[in-house]
Design an enzyme around this catalytic site. Sequence first.
Site, PDB file in Angstrom:
ATOM      1  N   CYS A 119     -39.006   3.702 -30.122  1.00 52.51           N
ATOM      2  CA  CYS A 119     -40.206   2.901 -29.888  1.00 52.51           C
ATOM      3  C   CYS A 119     -40.508   2.081 -31.139  1.00 52.51           C
ATOM      4  CB  CYS A 119     -41.377   3.820 -29.562  1.00 52.51           C
ATOM      5  SG  CYS A 119     -42.948   2.950 -29.410  1.00 52.51           S
ATOM      6  N   CYS A 175     -44.116   3.571 -32.581  1.00 55.49           N
ATOM      7  CA  CYS A 175     -44.299   4.882 -33.221  1.00 55.49           C
ATOM      8  C   CYS A 175     -43.001   5.560 -33.629  1.00 55.49           C
ATOM      9  CB  CYS A 175     -45.074   5.806 -32.290  1.00 55.49           C
ATOM     10  SG  CYS A 175     -44.114   6.370 -30.869  1.00 55.49           S
ATOM     11  N   CYS A 225     -30.168  -9.259 -15.913  1.00 54.18           N
ATOM     12  CA  CYS A 225     -31.554  -9.660 -15.633  1.00 54.18           C
ATOM     13  C   CYS A 225     -32.220 -10.329 -16.829  1.00 54.18           C
ATOM     14  CB  CYS A 225     -32.380  -8.463 -15.162  1.00 54.18           C
ATOM     15  SG  CYS A 225     -32.836  -7.313 -16.478  1.00 54.18           S
ATOM     16  N   CYS A 266     -44.288   4.174 -23.678  1.00 51.16           N
ATOM     17  CA  CYS A 266     -43.893   5.239 -24.599  1.00 51.16           C
ATOM     18  C   CYS A 266     -44.839   6.418 -24.396  1.00 51.16           C
ATOM     19  CB  CYS A 266     -43.969   4.735 -26.039  1.00 51.16           C
ATOM     20  SG  CYS A 266     -43.785   6.054 -27.268  1.00 51.16           S
ATOM     21  N   CYS A 278     -47.089   6.949 -27.924  1.00 55.70           N
ATOM     22  CA  CYS A 278     -48.128   6.024 -28.407  1.00 55.70           C
ATOM     23  C   CYS A 278     -48.703   5.142 -27.303  1.00 55.70           C
ATOM     24  CB  CYS A 278     -47.588   5.149 -29.535  1.00 55.70           C
ATOM     25  SG  CYS A 278     -46.456   3.842 -29.006  1.00 55.70           S
ATOM     26  N   HIS A 292     -46.379  -0.408 -24.269  1.00 51.87           N
ATOM     27  CA  HIS A 292     -45.710  -0.944 -23.083  1.00 51.87           C
ATOM     28  C   HIS A 292     -44.251  -1.246 -23.401  1.00 51.87           C
ATOM     29  CE1 HIS A 292     -45.105  -3.371 -19.450  1.00 51.87           C
ATOM     30  NE2 HIS A 292     -44.578  -4.307 -20.221  1.00 51.87           N
ATOM     31  N   HIS A 297     -40.497  -2.242 -17.253  1.00 44.42           N
ATOM     32  CA  HIS A 297     -40.642  -1.672 -15.916  1.00 44.42           C
ATOM     33  C   HIS A 297     -39.364  -0.948 -15.530  1.00 44.42           C
ATOM     34  CE1 HIS A 297     -43.825  -4.743 -15.919  1.00 44.42           C
ATOM     35  NE2 HIS A 297     -44.448  -3.936 -15.073  1.00 44.42           N
ATOM     36  N   ASP A 318     -33.071  -0.187  -8.286  1.00 41.68           N
ATOM     37  CA  ASP A 318     -31.907  -0.943  -7.793  1.00 41.68           C
ATOM     38  C   ASP A 318     -30.739  -0.891  -8.789  1.00 41.68           C
ATOM     39  OD1 ASP A 318     -32.843  -2.445  -9.888  1.00 41.68           O
ATOM     40  OD2 ASP A 318     -33.261  -4.240  -8.715  1.00 41.68           O
ATOM     41  N   ARG A 334     -32.930   1.281 -13.037  1.00 44.10           N
ATOM     42  CA  ARG A 334     -32.771   0.196 -14.013  1.00 44.10           C
ATOM     43  C   ARG A 334     -34.050   0.110 -14.832  1.00 44.10           C
ATOM     44  NH1 ARG A 334     -33.994  -5.483 -13.409  1.00 44.10           N
ATOM     45  NH2 ARG A 334     -34.427  -5.124 -11.201  1.00 44.10           N
ATOM     46  N   CYS A 338     -35.874  -1.647 -17.364  1.00 45.94           N
ATOM     47  CA  CYS A 338     -35.821  -3.013 -17.878  1.00 45.94           C
ATOM     48  C   CYS A 338     -36.810  -3.083 -19.050  1.00 45.94           C
ATOM     49  CB  CYS A 338     -36.230  -3.925 -16.724  1.00 45.94           C
ATOM     50  SG  CYS A 338     -35.998  -5.639 -17.033  1.00 45.94           S
TER      51      CYS A 338
END
Length: 128
Positions: free
Chosen positions: A42, A45, A60, A91, A94, A97, A100, A104, A112, A114
């Site tokens: 991360c 943190c 992607c 995470c 902490c 973000h 997602h 698939d 997956r 991403c």
Amino acid sequence: MDEEFWKKKLSEEEYRVLRQKGTEAPFTGRYVSTHDQGVYRCAGCGEELFTSESKFDSGCGWPSFDAALPGGKVVEEADRSHGMVRTEITCGKCGGHLGHVFDDGPTPTGLRYCVNSVSVKLEPGDEK
Ligand code: FE
């Protein structure tokens, strides 16, 4: 950790993605095509989140993994923003973000993850 802490600790782009759930532009992140071995931690943190062993080329535009490290290091949450129903990943330590997770994936896990490059830092090393 309050927002002032994160504003000081993180770069502007890290703050926008990790703390404000932003998304980096596709194919711009530093780890999109990385095949180096090591552990992805991360960027907020330092928690270990993914290993290079689970990374694959999804096409992607973001680094993609077919599995997270076990032990609740990556947490899933329903995300209904932008008129879509997606599963956000954060995470577990902490709350930053990461991106997602989609069902698939082309590998046996079917997943997956991403991930924004800016949300993680690769610590080079041997596979775990
Ligand atoms: Fe974290």
